[in-house]
Every structure is written in C-alpha cells, then in structure tokens.
Write an enzyme that holds these catalytic residues in place. Structure first.
Site, short mmCIF file in Angstrom:
data_model
loop_
_atom_site.label_atom_id
_atom_site.label_comp_id
_atom_site.label_asym_id
_atom_site.label_seq_id
_atom_site.Cartn_x
_atom_site.Cartn_y
_atom_site.Cartn_z
N HIS A 126 0.86 -1.18 0.00
CA HIS A 126 0.00 0.00 0.00
C HIS A 126 0.90 1.23 0.00
O HIS A 126 1.63 1.48 0.96
CB HIS A 126 -0.91 -0.01 1.23
CG HIS A 126 -2.07 0.93 1.14
ND1 HIS A 126 -1.93 2.29 1.15
CD2 HIS A 126 -3.42 0.69 1.04
CE1 HIS A 126 -3.14 2.85 1.07
NE2 HIS A 126 -4.05 1.90 0.99
N SER A 184 -7.05 7.26 1.61
CA SER A 184 -5.97 7.33 0.62
C SER A 184 -6.35 8.17 -0.60
O SER A 184 -5.53 8.91 -1.14
CB SER A 184 -5.59 5.92 0.16
OG SER A 184 -5.07 5.17 1.23
N THR A 218 -7.99 20.75 -52.43
CA THR A 218 -9.03 19.97 -51.76
C THR A 218 -8.98 18.56 -52.33
O THR A 218 -8.82 18.39 -53.55
CB THR A 218 -10.43 20.59 -51.99
OG1 THR A 218 -10.70 20.68 -53.37
CG2 THR A 218 -10.50 21.98 -51.37
N HIS A 219 -9.07 17.58 -51.47
CA HIS A 219 -8.90 16.18 -51.85
C HIS A 219 -7.50 15.93 -52.43
O HIS A 219 -7.29 14.97 -53.17
CB HIS A 219 -9.96 15.74 -52.89
CG HIS A 219 -11.36 16.00 -52.45
ND1 HIS A 219 -12.07 15.11 -51.67
CD2 HIS A 219 -12.19 17.05 -52.67
CE1 HIS A 219 -13.27 15.60 -51.43
NE2 HIS A 219 -13.37 16.77 -52.02
N GLN A 254 -15.76 9.75 -2.34
CA GLN A 254 -14.44 9.31 -1.88
C GLN A 254 -13.39 9.57 -2.94
O GLN A 254 -12.24 9.80 -2.62
CB GLN A 254 -14.40 7.84 -1.45
CG GLN A 254 -13.06 7.43 -0.79
CD GLN A 254 -13.14 6.10 -0.08
OE1 GLN A 254 -14.13 5.80 0.58
NE2 GLN A 254 -12.10 5.29 -0.20
N SER A 272 20.25 5.93 -44.33
CA SER A 272 21.48 5.14 -44.21
C SER A 272 21.90 4.57 -45.56
O SER A 272 23.05 4.19 -45.76
CB SER A 272 21.28 3.99 -43.20
OG SER A 272 20.29 3.10 -43.67
N LYS A 274 18.57 11.71 -49.65
CA LYS A 274 17.28 11.86 -48.98
C LYS A 274 17.27 12.99 -47.95
O LYS A 274 18.21 13.16 -47.17
CB LYS A 274 16.90 10.54 -48.28
CG LYS A 274 16.62 9.38 -49.20
CD LYS A 274 15.47 9.67 -50.16
CE LYS A 274 14.14 9.76 -49.48
NZ LYS A 274 13.71 8.50 -48.86
N ARG A 275 16.16 13.75 -47.96
CA ARG A 275 15.87 14.77 -46.94
C ARG A 275 14.42 14.54 -46.53
O ARG A 275 13.49 15.07 -47.14
CB ARG A 275 16.07 16.17 -47.52
CG ARG A 275 17.50 16.43 -47.95
CD ARG A 275 17.68 17.77 -48.65
NE ARG A 275 17.49 18.89 -47.73
CZ ARG A 275 17.81 20.15 -48.04
NH1 ARG A 275 18.32 20.41 -49.22
NH2 ARG A 275 17.62 21.11 -47.18
N ASN A 276 14.24 13.74 -45.55
CA ASN A 276 12.91 13.26 -45.18
C ASN A 276 12.26 14.15 -44.11
O ASN A 276 12.94 14.72 -43.26
CB ASN A 276 12.99 11.83 -44.65
CG ASN A 276 13.62 10.87 -45.65
OD1 ASN A 276 13.45 11.04 -46.85
ND2 ASN A 276 14.36 9.90 -45.17
N GLU A 321 6.80 13.39 -39.31
CA GLU A 321 6.39 11.99 -39.18
C GLU A 321 6.43 11.57 -37.72
O GLU A 321 5.54 10.84 -37.23
CB GLU A 321 7.30 11.11 -40.03
CG GLU A 321 7.11 11.32 -41.51
CD GLU A 321 8.15 10.60 -42.36
OE1 GLU A 321 7.88 10.36 -43.54
OE2 GLU A 321 9.24 10.27 -41.83
N ASN A 322 7.44 12.04 -37.00
CA ASN A 322 7.55 11.74 -35.58
C ASN A 322 6.36 12.31 -34.81
O ASN A 322 5.78 11.65 -33.94
CB ASN A 322 8.87 12.32 -35.05
CG ASN A 322 8.98 12.25 -33.54
OD1 ASN A 322 8.87 13.27 -32.86
ND2 ASN A 322 9.21 11.07 -33.02
N SER A 331 -4.57 2.30 -12.05
CA SER A 331 -3.44 1.84 -12.87
C SER A 331 -3.41 2.57 -14.20
O SER A 331 -2.33 2.87 -14.74
CB SER A 331 -3.55 0.33 -13.10
OG SER A 331 -4.80 -0.02 -13.67
N GLU A 362 -4.42 5.69 -14.81
CA GLU A 362 -3.96 7.07 -14.64
C GLU A 362 -2.48 7.15 -14.29
O GLU A 362 -1.82 8.14 -14.63
CB GLU A 362 -4.80 7.76 -13.57
CG GLU A 362 -6.23 8.01 -14.03
CD GLU A 362 -7.18 8.41 -12.93
OE1 GLU A 362 -8.35 8.69 -13.24
OE2 GLU A 362 -6.75 8.44 -11.76
N ARG A 363 -1.96 6.12 -13.63
CA ARG A 363 -0.53 6.12 -13.32
C ARG A 363 0.30 6.05 -14.60
O ARG A 363 1.47 6.45 -14.62
CB ARG A 363 -0.18 4.94 -12.40
CG ARG A 363 -0.69 5.10 -10.97
CD ARG A 363 -0.43 3.85 -10.15
NE ARG A 363 -1.15 3.86 -8.89
CZ ARG A 363 -0.62 4.20 -7.71
NH1 ARG A 363 0.65 4.58 -7.67
NH2 ARG A 363 -1.34 4.16 -6.62
#
Length: 463
Positions: A73, A99, A145-146, A217, A268, A273-275, A280-281, A312, A314-315
């Site tokens: 606890h 608690s 558009t589209h 509570q 690599s 390439k220039r991505n 994306e991240n 659990s 929310e933790r």
C-alpha cells in the site's frame, strides 16, 4: 516515458520526489486545519512542518519503496516513513482521511502543474505560427481539396488557419485545467463523517485548487475524461499541421520543407534523402496521446462510491500523455520556426495547369451575363477538360494522350491561361461574351481577385 521524447521540466512533475512532496504538503496543511478546529494538538501540526528533512531524497524514496514491498500500500508506506521523522505526534497525521484524499488531490496538483507547462508551450507555438503567417501573408500558393488543385490561397492564410486552431486549443486547455484543478478531502465514501469540510477548504486554498462539490471518496472521473480528451484534440491538431508539412515536402510539390541542418543524414542507404522526419515523428506521437482518451472515458464508470480500476490507467496516462504532448508542442514550434519555404515553387505549381484554377471565377462571370448556372457550368467544364487534355490528361479515358506542345500557346496572349483559350474557341461563348469580355477575363489580376479579403481574414484571426 523514454528520455528521447521527454523534457526535464515535465518529467520532474511525475518524479517520485515531487509526488511525495505534494503528499506531504497535503497532510501538513490538513494537520494545520485540524489543529485550528481543535481536532488535534497545535504542537502536532507544528511537528509535521518541523520535519528536518523535507526533501524526498533518493534514500527516503528507497525507504518508502521498501516499506511498500511489505505493506502493499503506497500511502501507508509513505505515512509510515513520515512517522519515523515526526515521532509521537505522527498518530495525528491523516486524521479522518482516506488514501483517495491524498492520491486524487495530488493528481490534480500534478495535472495542473503539467497543464501550466503545456500552456506555456502553446503560447510559444502560437507566437511561431503567427510570425510565419505574417511573413507569408500574401505569398501565393495553390489551395488543394482532396489533394487536388482547387483555388489560390496564400501561404499566410494556410498558417493563419493553424494559428486559429491552436488558439482554440489553448482555450480548451484552460477549460480542462479548471475541470481538473480540484481538491477532494472528504474521507471514506465522501461523507465528511470523520473530517470536516473546513479541512478540505483549507487545503484547497493552500494548494491553489477548487473544491469538489460532492465526491464519492474519489474525484468524479468525468473531469479526467474531459482533460485527456482535450489533450487528444491538441495532439490531433499537431498531427494536422505536421501532415500538411509532410505533403508540402513531397518531391513533386516542394513548396516547404523541414530545416535540414549541416551534417544531418536523411537515409542510411540513400545520400540524397531529406525526409520530413520531425513531422512523421509528431504524427506518431499524436497517436500515442490519443490512445489515452478511451481509457480515460472508461474510467468514468466506477463501482458504487469507488474502486481502483482507474488507478493503474492514470498512473500510466497521466505522465505519458503530458510528457509526450509537451515534447510534441516544443518540437512543432521548432519545426515551424525553421520551416524552409519556397515561394517560387508555390508560384510554379500555381501556374502549372494553364489557369484552370480560374474556373469558378469564369463560371460566376457567365452567370452575370444571363447564362444559367447549369449552362455556365457545362461550358466551363468542357473548356477545363480540354485544358487537362492539352497537358496529356484525359479525365474520361484511360487512353494515352500526347500533350499539346507549349509552342501552341507560348507565342499567343493565352500563354498563361489555356482555360480562356479553349473558352474562346467555344461558339456558345461567342454568343455571350465579346472580345472585350474575353480580354478582361484574360488580363484581370486573378490573384488580386482571390486575395481581396486576406486582410479581413487576418483581422479576424489575429485581431
């Protein structure tokens, strides 16, 4: 959350040291209130505040963890360790409390602290977007558009739209902060049978929280649901802007791209390439933040006055979503600040298909000349299809078409507007428009036509 997507300002909020410090302050303020009410001796309240080591060092945290291994606890482990520092008066700590009074009120404090950092981040982001929007307020680019060419806009308008979206998100987050900025110290089942409502009010005032009108509570989880839903909306807006950058950076478009620093590598395998890796991240991080929304909604339904099925969840989602969103907001700010814009490519794309984007302007012009909208639409659409075919595209056929040589247009007044050229060949047009009309349509400053209300829109957005 992994360090790669974390900033120390936000992770510190979720450290054990900060959590235990908040627990300690809740208990200490509650003791002050109890002492004022005469429930516990004043010396007991003083003894809590006189703990020599108020910081939760690694050694103290380790001690609490070891106690918890036995008690199973966390709050009892915390109180046991605190009692070792207080001595005989420790029996007056946690009088009438349960608690959840500690856990829920602490979570409110942490979420409020996290929200304040997120709000600071949004302010920075808004400032970055606003600066770039005014920089490109009248830079022409093709509206799509589209994913298809529609009508001209300015790059500043595109950014202004995102500014307005994040301004709404700021307001949403302020409202979510008010929802979650709640203190509940009402004891078992929330009846205040063993702790006075005055204790709750006192602790709330000391911690800068509002009072939950009625808690069973636990603080009602609809508050948390709206909070995490708001974070999900903000994450979606981040993805919205990031997706736009990804599209604009495509090789075939190249209207804007992420800043590519000296020494940076894009692949690599392929040195050229220039991505759009930052965008994306951000798209991926937005998915993680949104993944917390449904569990937060499902936490609303607890058994009777309480259970711990929400705990659990929310933790995990408390730290993870706020840490990720904080990181994403700051990453997006840097992306916008360093965004490389290519106005000449925007202009090239705008002029790529012989003025075909003027179709609606001409349609409306025809309706002013007593042509029915249906007939005007057919006339302009026929001309527009001929423009497509002149570029080797037949929307109504899978057959290969040889594009018409640009020489057919370059030495004529129709060099930049094939749409009006094909209109001028339509006998129906000759019955409606004279040469003066055609010259007007050909020579009118179409960008001025499309951008005549840019200032008004900017006034609406930026005040």
């Amino acid at each position: 959350m992994i360090p790669r997507y974390s900033r120390p300002e936000m992770t510190e909020i979720w450290d054990s040291a900060n959590r235990f410090r908040i627990w300690y302050e809740i208990e200490a303020h509650a003791c002050d209130a109890q002492a004022k009410l005469g429930v516990i001796p004043k010396n007991a309240a003083k003894a809590v505040w006189q703990v020599s080591n108020k910081k939760y060092t690694a050694a103290r945290i380790k001690r609490i963890e070891n106690i918890e291994k036995k008690t199973k606890h966390d709050v009892i482990a915390f109180l046991t360790e605190l009692a070792e520092h207080i001595g005989e008066y420790s029996r007056f700590v946690h009088q009438g409390m349960t608690s959840s009074d500690i856990l829920d009120t602490c979570l409110s404090v942490q979420l409020t602290q996290a929200t304040d950092i997120l709000l600071e981040g949004l302010e920075t982001l808004l400032s970055c977007i606003k600066e770039r929007a005014f920089e490109y307020k009248r830079t022409p680019c093709m509206g799509r558009t589209h994913g298809i060419h529609a009508e001209p806009i300015t790059f500043g308008l595109k950014l202004a739209r995102f500014y307005a979206e994040f301004l709404r998100n700021k307001e949403r987050l302020l409202n979510a902060r008010a929802e979650i900025n709640i203190c509940a110290i009402s004891g078992a089942t929330g009846t205040f049978a063993n702790v006075s409502p005055e204790v709750e009010a006192y602790v709330a005032s000391k911690l800068g929280l509002q009072i939950e009108p009625i808690s069973s509570q636990v603080i009602p989880r609809d508050r948390h649901a709206i909070f995490f839903a708001t974070l999900g909306v903000i994450a979606s807006s981040i993805e919205n802007l990031a997706t736009e950058v990804r599209h604009l950076q495509r090789t075939e478009v190249r209207e804007a791209q992420e800043f590519f620093s000296h020494g940076q590598k894009g692949s690599s395998a392929m040195p050229h390439k220039r991505n759009p890796i930052l965008s994306e991240n951000l798209t991926g991080l937005a998915r993680v933040v949104r993944s917390a929304v449904v569990p937060a909604m499902e936490n609303v339904a607890l058994w009777h006055e309480r259970d711990i099925s929400h705990s659990s969840v929310e933790r995990v989602i408390g730290p993870d979503t706020t840490i990720i969103l904080d990181f994403a907001i700051h990453r997006l700010s840097e992306l916008v600040k360093g965004l490389v814009v290519y106005p000449h490519n925007m202009k090239d794309n705008l002029d790529k298909f012989g003025g075909i984007h003027d179709a609606q302007r001409i349609l409306l012009y025809l309706t002013q000349k007593d042509v029915s909208r249906e007939d005007a639409y057919k006339i302009v659409q026929t001309a527009a299809m001929n423009v497509w075919r002149s570029f080797g595209v037949d929307p109504n056929s899978s057959e290969t078409i040889t594009p018409q040589s640009s020489d057919n247009f370059e030495n004529t007044k129709f060099s930049e507007n094939r749409l009006i050229y094909f209109l001028s060949l339509d006998p129906k047009i000759r019955n409606v428009l004279d040469q003066k009309d055609l010259d007007f349509l050909l020579n009118e400053d179409t960008l001025l036509y499309h951008f005549s209300h840019v200032d008004a829109i900017f006034d609406r957005v930026f005040g």
